[in-house]
Design a protein around this motif. Sequence first.
Motif, PDB file in Angstrom:
ATOM      1  N   ALA A 255      73.196 -18.121   1.455  1.00  0.00           N
ATOM      2  CA  ALA A 255      71.972 -17.430   1.847  1.00  0.00           C
ATOM      3  C   ALA A 255      70.811 -18.418   1.783  1.00  0.00           C
ATOM      4  O   ALA A 255      70.745 -19.250   0.883  1.00  0.00           O
ATOM      5  CB  ALA A 255      71.709 -16.258   0.921  1.00  0.00           C
ATOM      6  N   THR A 256      69.946 -18.336   2.756  1.00  0.00           N
ATOM      7  CA  THR A 256      68.770 -19.192   2.770  1.00  0.00           C
ATOM      8  C   THR A 256      67.728 -18.621   1.822  1.00  0.00           C
ATOM      9  O   THR A 256      67.453 -17.419   1.839  1.00  0.00           O
ATOM     10  CB  THR A 256      68.177 -19.257   4.197  1.00  0.00           C
ATOM     11  N   ILE A 257      67.176 -19.462   1.009  1.00  0.00           N
ATOM     12  CA  ILE A 257      66.109 -19.040   0.104  1.00  0.00           C
ATOM     13  C   ILE A 257      64.837 -18.899   0.922  1.00  0.00           C
ATOM     14  O   ILE A 257      64.452 -19.812   1.657  1.00  0.00           O
ATOM     15  CB  ILE A 257      65.915 -20.060  -1.032  1.00  0.00           C
ATOM     16  N   LEU A 258      64.207 -17.753   0.818  1.00  0.00           N
ATOM     17  CA  LEU A 258      62.982 -17.470   1.572  1.00  0.00           C
ATOM     18  C   LEU A 258      61.807 -18.187   0.920  1.00  0.00           C
ATOM     19  O   LEU A 258      61.565 -18.051  -0.278  1.00  0.00           O
ATOM     20  CB  LEU A 258      62.737 -15.966   1.596  1.00  0.00           C
ATOM     21  N   LEU A 259      61.090 -18.977   1.715  1.00  0.00           N
ATOM     22  CA  LEU A 259      59.925 -19.711   1.233  1.00  0.00           C
ATOM     23  C   LEU A 259      58.767 -19.512   2.197  1.00  0.00           C
ATOM     24  O   LEU A 259      58.974 -19.320   3.395  1.00  0.00           O
ATOM     25  CB  LEU A 259      60.237 -21.208   1.136  1.00  0.00           C
ATOM     26  N   VAL A 260      57.555 -19.581   1.674  1.00  0.00           N
ATOM     27  CA  VAL A 260      56.363 -19.522   2.512  1.00  0.00           C
ATOM     28  C   VAL A 260      55.995 -20.951   2.893  1.00  0.00           C
ATOM     29  O   VAL A 260      55.900 -21.827   2.036  1.00  0.00           O
ATOM     30  CB  VAL A 260      55.187 -18.848   1.760  1.00  0.00           C
TER      31      VAL A 260
ATOM     32  N   LYS B  79      56.528 -14.634  11.057  1.00  0.00           N
ATOM     33  CA  LYS B  79      55.139 -14.512  10.623  1.00  0.00           C
ATOM     34  C   LYS B  79      54.889 -13.055  10.294  1.00  0.00           C
ATOM     35  O   LYS B  79      55.258 -12.165  11.062  1.00  0.00           O
ATOM     36  CB  LYS B  79      54.185 -14.948  11.734  1.00  0.00           C
ATOM     37  N   LYS B  80      54.272 -12.843   9.138  1.00  0.00           N
ATOM     38  CA  LYS B  80      53.961 -11.484   8.718  1.00  0.00           C
ATOM     39  C   LYS B  80      52.541 -11.428   8.177  1.00  0.00           C
ATOM     40  O   LYS B  80      52.105 -12.314   7.455  1.00  0.00           O
ATOM     41  CB  LYS B  80      54.945 -11.000   7.665  1.00  0.00           C
ATOM     42  N   LYS B  81      51.850 -10.362   8.540  1.00  0.00           N
ATOM     43  CA  LYS B  81      50.502 -10.104   8.032  1.00  0.00           C
ATOM     44  C   LYS B  81      50.657  -9.222   6.800  1.00  0.00           C
ATOM     45  O   LYS B  81      51.279  -8.155   6.864  1.00  0.00           O
ATOM     46  CB  LYS B  81      49.672  -9.389   9.093  1.00  0.00           C
ATOM     47  N   VAL B  82      50.115  -9.696   5.669  1.00  0.00           N
ATOM     48  CA  VAL B  82      50.312  -9.012   4.396  1.00  0.00           C
ATOM     49  C   VAL B  82      48.958  -8.613   3.807  1.00  0.00           C
ATOM     50  O   VAL B  82      48.115  -9.469   3.528  1.00  0.00           O
ATOM     51  CB  VAL B  82      51.059  -9.904   3.381  1.00  0.00           C
ATOM     52  N   ASP B  83      48.774  -7.302   3.611  1.00  0.00           N
ATOM     53  CA  ASP B  83      47.570  -6.770   2.978  1.00  0.00           C
ATOM     54  C   ASP B  83      47.769  -6.842   1.465  1.00  0.00           C
ATOM     55  O   ASP B  83      48.623  -6.145   0.907  1.00  0.00           O
ATOM     56  CB  ASP B  83      47.356  -5.328   3.422  1.00  0.00           C
ATOM     57  N   LEU B  84      46.995  -7.689   0.796  1.00  0.00           N
ATOM     58  CA  LEU B  84      47.148  -7.861  -0.646  1.00  0.00           C
ATOM     59  C   LEU B  84      46.144  -7.052  -1.456  1.00  0.00           C
ATOM     60  O   LEU B  84      46.156  -7.100  -2.688  1.00  0.00           O
ATOM     61  CB  LEU B  84      47.045  -9.348  -0.996  1.00  0.00           C
ATOM     62  N   LEU B  85      45.303  -6.279  -0.795  1.00  0.00           N
ATOM     63  CA  LEU B  85      44.296  -5.481  -1.493  1.00  0.00           C
ATOM     64  C   LEU B  85      44.910  -4.561  -2.554  1.00  0.00           C
ATOM     65  O   LEU B  85      44.370  -4.468  -3.661  1.00  0.00           O
ATOM     66  CB  LEU B  85      43.465  -4.685  -0.487  1.00  0.00           C
ATOM     67  N   PRO B  86      46.041  -3.893  -2.298  1.00  0.00           N
ATOM     68  CA  PRO B  86      46.620  -3.025  -3.342  1.00  0.00           C
ATOM     69  C   PRO B  86      46.972  -3.772  -4.639  1.00  0.00           C
ATOM     70  O   PRO B  86      46.911  -3.195  -5.722  1.00  0.00           O
ATOM     71  CB  PRO B  86      47.881  -2.459  -2.681  1.00  0.00           C
TER      72      PRO B  86
ATOM     73  N   PRO C 256      57.706 -14.902  -2.574  1.00  0.00           N
ATOM     74  CA  PRO C 256      57.864 -14.886  -1.114  1.00  0.00           C
ATOM     75  C   PRO C 256      58.547 -13.609  -0.624  1.00  0.00           C
ATOM     76  O   PRO C 256      58.220 -13.089   0.440  1.00  0.00           O
ATOM     77  CB  PRO C 256      58.732 -16.112  -0.821  1.00  0.00           C
ATOM     78  N   GLU C 257      59.463 -13.082  -1.411  1.00  0.00           N
ATOM     79  CA  GLU C 257      60.167 -11.856  -1.029  1.00  0.00           C
ATOM     80  C   GLU C 257      59.202 -10.679  -0.921  1.00  0.00           C
ATOM     81  O   GLU C 257      59.340  -9.832  -0.040  1.00  0.00           O
ATOM     82  CB  GLU C 257      61.285 -11.532  -2.039  1.00  0.00           C
ATOM     83  N   TYR C 258      58.216 -10.624  -1.824  1.00  0.00           N
ATOM     84  CA  TYR C 258      57.217  -9.553  -1.753  1.00  0.00           C
ATOM     85  C   TYR C 258      56.445  -9.669  -0.448  1.00  0.00           C
ATOM     86  O   TYR C 258      56.229  -8.673   0.258  1.00  0.00           O
ATOM     87  CB  TYR C 258      56.248  -9.616  -2.940  1.00  0.00           C
ATOM     88  N   LEU C 259      56.012 -10.878  -0.120  1.00  0.00           N
ATOM     89  CA  LEU C 259      55.232 -11.087   1.093  1.00  0.00           C
ATOM     90  C   LEU C 259      56.052 -10.705   2.326  1.00  0.00           C
ATOM     91  O   LEU C 259      55.558 -10.048   3.243  1.00  0.00           O
ATOM     92  CB  LEU C 259      54.778 -12.538   1.181  1.00  0.00           C
ATOM     93  N   PHE C 260      57.320 -11.097   2.332  1.00  0.00           N
ATOM     94  CA  PHE C 260      58.198 -10.811   3.448  1.00  0.00           C
ATOM     95  C   PHE C 260      58.463  -9.306   3.570  1.00  0.00           C
ATOM     96  O   PHE C 260      58.379  -8.724   4.648  1.00  0.00           O
ATOM     97  CB  PHE C 260      59.507 -11.577   3.275  1.00  0.00           C
ATOM     98  N   ASP C 261      58.772  -8.656   2.434  1.00  0.00           N
ATOM     99  CA  ASP C 261      59.120  -7.237   2.448  1.00  0.00           C
ATOM    100  C   ASP C 261      57.935  -6.325   2.728  1.00  0.00           C
ATOM    101  O   ASP C 261      58.114  -5.223   3.254  1.00  0.00           O
ATOM    102  CB  ASP C 261      59.764  -6.828   1.110  1.00  0.00           C
ATOM    103  N   ASN C 262      56.739  -6.754   2.358  1.00  0.00           N
ATOM    104  CA  ASN C 262      55.556  -5.903   2.507  1.00  0.00           C
ATOM    105  C   ASN C 262      54.662  -6.294   3.679  1.00  0.00           C
ATOM    106  O   ASN C 262      53.618  -5.684   3.893  1.00  0.00           O
ATOM    107  CB  ASN C 262      54.745  -5.906   1.212  1.00  0.00           C
ATOM    108  N   GLY C 263      55.073  -7.291   4.422  1.00  0.00           N
ATOM    109  CA  GLY C 263      54.283  -7.739   5.559  1.00  0.00           C
ATOM    110  C   GLY C 263      54.642  -7.020   6.837  1.00  0.00           C
ATOM    111  O   GLY C 263      55.730  -6.456   6.980  1.00  0.00           O
ATOM    112  N   VAL C 264      53.707  -7.047   7.771  1.00  0.00           N
ATOM    113  CA  VAL C 264      53.898  -6.477   9.086  1.00  0.00           C
ATOM    114  C   VAL C 264      54.177  -7.630  10.057  1.00  0.00           C
ATOM    115  O   VAL C 264      53.373  -8.564  10.126  1.00  0.00           O
ATOM    116  CB  VAL C 264      52.629  -5.702   9.524  1.00  0.00           C
ATOM    117  N   PRO C 265      55.289  -7.578  10.784  1.00  0.00           N
ATOM    118  CA  PRO C 265      55.600  -8.678  11.712  1.00  0.00           C
ATOM    119  C   PRO C 265      54.491  -8.896  12.738  1.00  0.00           C
ATOM    120  O   PRO C 265      53.882  -7.949  13.220  1.00  0.00           O
ATOM    121  CB  PRO C 265      56.880  -8.200  12.401  1.00  0.00           C
ATOM    122  N   CYS C 266      54.262 -10.150  13.057  1.00  0.00           N
ATOM    123  CA  CYS C 266      53.247 -10.508  14.057  1.00  0.00           C
ATOM    124  C   CYS C 266      53.915 -11.212  15.226  1.00  0.00           C
ATOM    125  O   CYS C 266      54.830 -11.936  15.079  1.00  0.00           O
ATOM    126  CB  CYS C 266      52.204 -11.434  13.446  1.00  0.00           C
TER     127      CYS C 266
END
Length: 82
Positions: free
Chosen positions: A5-10, A30-37, A72-82
């Motif tokens: 498995a490839t390790i997910l990195l930003v 590419k994913k747009k991630v809202d970090l306000l929460p 990175p997994e949080y960013l990937f899982d919670n981001g919206v694809p662009c």
Amino acid sequence: METQATILLVTSAEYVGNYTLLCTSNNGEKKKVDLLPLLNLPAYAELKDEDEFLRYGVDDTVFWASGADIAPEYLFDNGVPC
């Protein structure tokens, strides 16, 4: 034959406003991630100051001068694809 498995990195992050980052991962997505929460959590509270939030960097994930970082997994899982 086993596949690893490839390790997910930003690989890059761009601030797009309102505590949102456009993150590119090593798989090319590419994913747009809202970090306000996250800013309601104690580990990220000082990032409510936008000047502090903007002091981020990228080294396989997004990190801040304060020492906070995000998996990175949080960013990937919670981001919206662009």
